[in-house]
Write an enzyme that holds these catalytic residues in place. Structure first.
Site, short mmCIF file in Angstrom:
data_model
loop_
_atom_site.label_atom_id
_atom_site.label_comp_id
_atom_site.label_asym_id
_atom_site.label_seq_id
_atom_site.Cartn_x
_atom_site.Cartn_y
_atom_site.Cartn_z
N HIS A 101 0.91 -1.14 0.06
CA HIS A 101 0.15 0.01 -0.13
C HIS A 101 0.76 1.27 0.15
O HIS A 101 1.90 1.35 0.76
CB HIS A 101 -1.01 0.14 1.25
N SER A 102 0.58 2.06 -0.97
CA SER A 102 1.16 3.56 -1.00
C SER A 102 2.95 3.27 -1.18
O SER A 102 3.18 2.72 -2.05
CB SER A 102 0.84 4.28 0.25
N LEU A 103 3.50 3.73 -0.10
CA LEU A 103 5.00 3.51 -0.02
C LEU A 103 5.13 2.01 -0.12
O LEU A 103 6.37 1.77 -0.93
CB LEU A 103 5.39 4.04 1.37
N HIS A 260 -7.38 7.02 0.11
CA HIS A 260 -6.09 6.21 0.07
C HIS A 260 -5.85 4.98 0.99
O HIS A 260 -5.23 4.03 0.53
CB HIS A 260 -5.16 7.20 0.33
#
Length: 284
Positions: A101-103, A260
């Site tokens: 997820h994300s990073l 997000h």
């Protein structure tokens, strides 16, 4: 759905990381990587809903219960990628899937592009490539990062008188999350200090990166990926507005309602993401 979780620690030689382990011992091996300033509880709602997987959800270095990098060290993407590879080696996994997820999604893409033969599946949530910059900005960026490092010396972390105030601060962070999501992250993220509570994460994580890839360099990683890949794009997330980027990606893409942190903010979002990934991994 089983919510059984095992807490483990992994000594990689250069650093010790903490992790949650979900799923059957004989499940498809998967390493789960959370986003910036989050921790392994990012997957507390999603992982128990994923079928047939043996998931090791890490606290990345400097996050949650994992160690911080030594004084003088930095948190570069390549260092995170190295950590993940070391975890796989310690688990005895020659080939494994990545859930990011994300990073964590950025780290996953970097590893899958660098060593495509090691990665069996790539499941991404609202993240793909890191922020990029033009080559002409390199010197200015390094100067900015060096100045920020000097200013950070001796800087104290924020202290919240109560856990509730620490949770509220996380809810209003750079990327807002629901109260329930912030509470889950606080379970591994907040620690008692004189005067109240502070977040465990290493304050150096907020420093600007001294180096950024060009867009061409970042996209080169996506082009080298060989395994089946699925990207969940949150309708109100960070990727949805980057239509040009999304059109260039050689991944299956699924757009789902939510922000997000759609996999963590509420049960409905976690179920939608789990249904998508259960189909992707072939366990629907």
């Amino acid at each position: 759905m089983s919510a059984r979780v095992e807490e483990i620690r992994l000594n990689l030689g250069h650093i010790e990381l903490a992790a949650h382990v979900f799923g059957p011992v004989d499940g498809l091996p998967v390493i789960a990587l959370h986003g910036w300033l989050d921790n392994a509880n990012s997957f507390a709602r999603l992982a128990p809903r994923l079928l047939g997987l043996r998931i090791v959800a890490l606290d990345l270095a400097g996050h949650g219960y994992s160690q911080h990098r030594p004084v003088g060290a930095s948190y570069h993407l390549a260092d995170y990628v190295h950590d993940v590879l070391r975890v796989a080696e310690q688990m005895g996994w020659a080939r494994f899937g990545l859930l990011g997820h994300s990073l964590g999604a950025v780290i996953s893409v970097q590893l899958a592009g660098a060593l495509p033969e090691r990665i069996s599946h790539l499941a991404l949530i609202d993240g793909v490539i890191p922020p990029t910059a033009g080559e002409q900005e390199a010197a200015e960026r390094l100067g900015m990062a060096l100045q920020a490092q000097l200013r950070s010396d001796g800087k104290r972390k924020s202290v919240y008188p109560t856990i509730e105030q620490g949770v509220q601060a996380r809810m209003k962070g750079m990327v807002a999350v629901s109260c329930e999501a912030a509470e889950l992250l606080a379970e591994r993220g907040l620690m008692p200090v004189p005067g109240g509570y502070s977040w465990r994460s290493d304050s150096r994580l907020t420093l600007p990166s001294p180096v950024r890839l060009s867009e061409a360099q970042a996209m080169a990683f996506t082009q080298r990926i060989q395994c089946p890949s699925c990207l969940v794009v949150a309708e109100q997330g960070l990727l949805a507005r980057h239509t040009t980027l999304l059109e260039q990606l050689p991944f299956e893409q699924v757009v789902l309602p939510g922000g997000h942190h759609l996999h963590l903010n509420d049960e409905h979002g976690a179920t939608l993401v789990a249904d998508c990934f259960n189909r992707f991994f072939g366990f629907a």
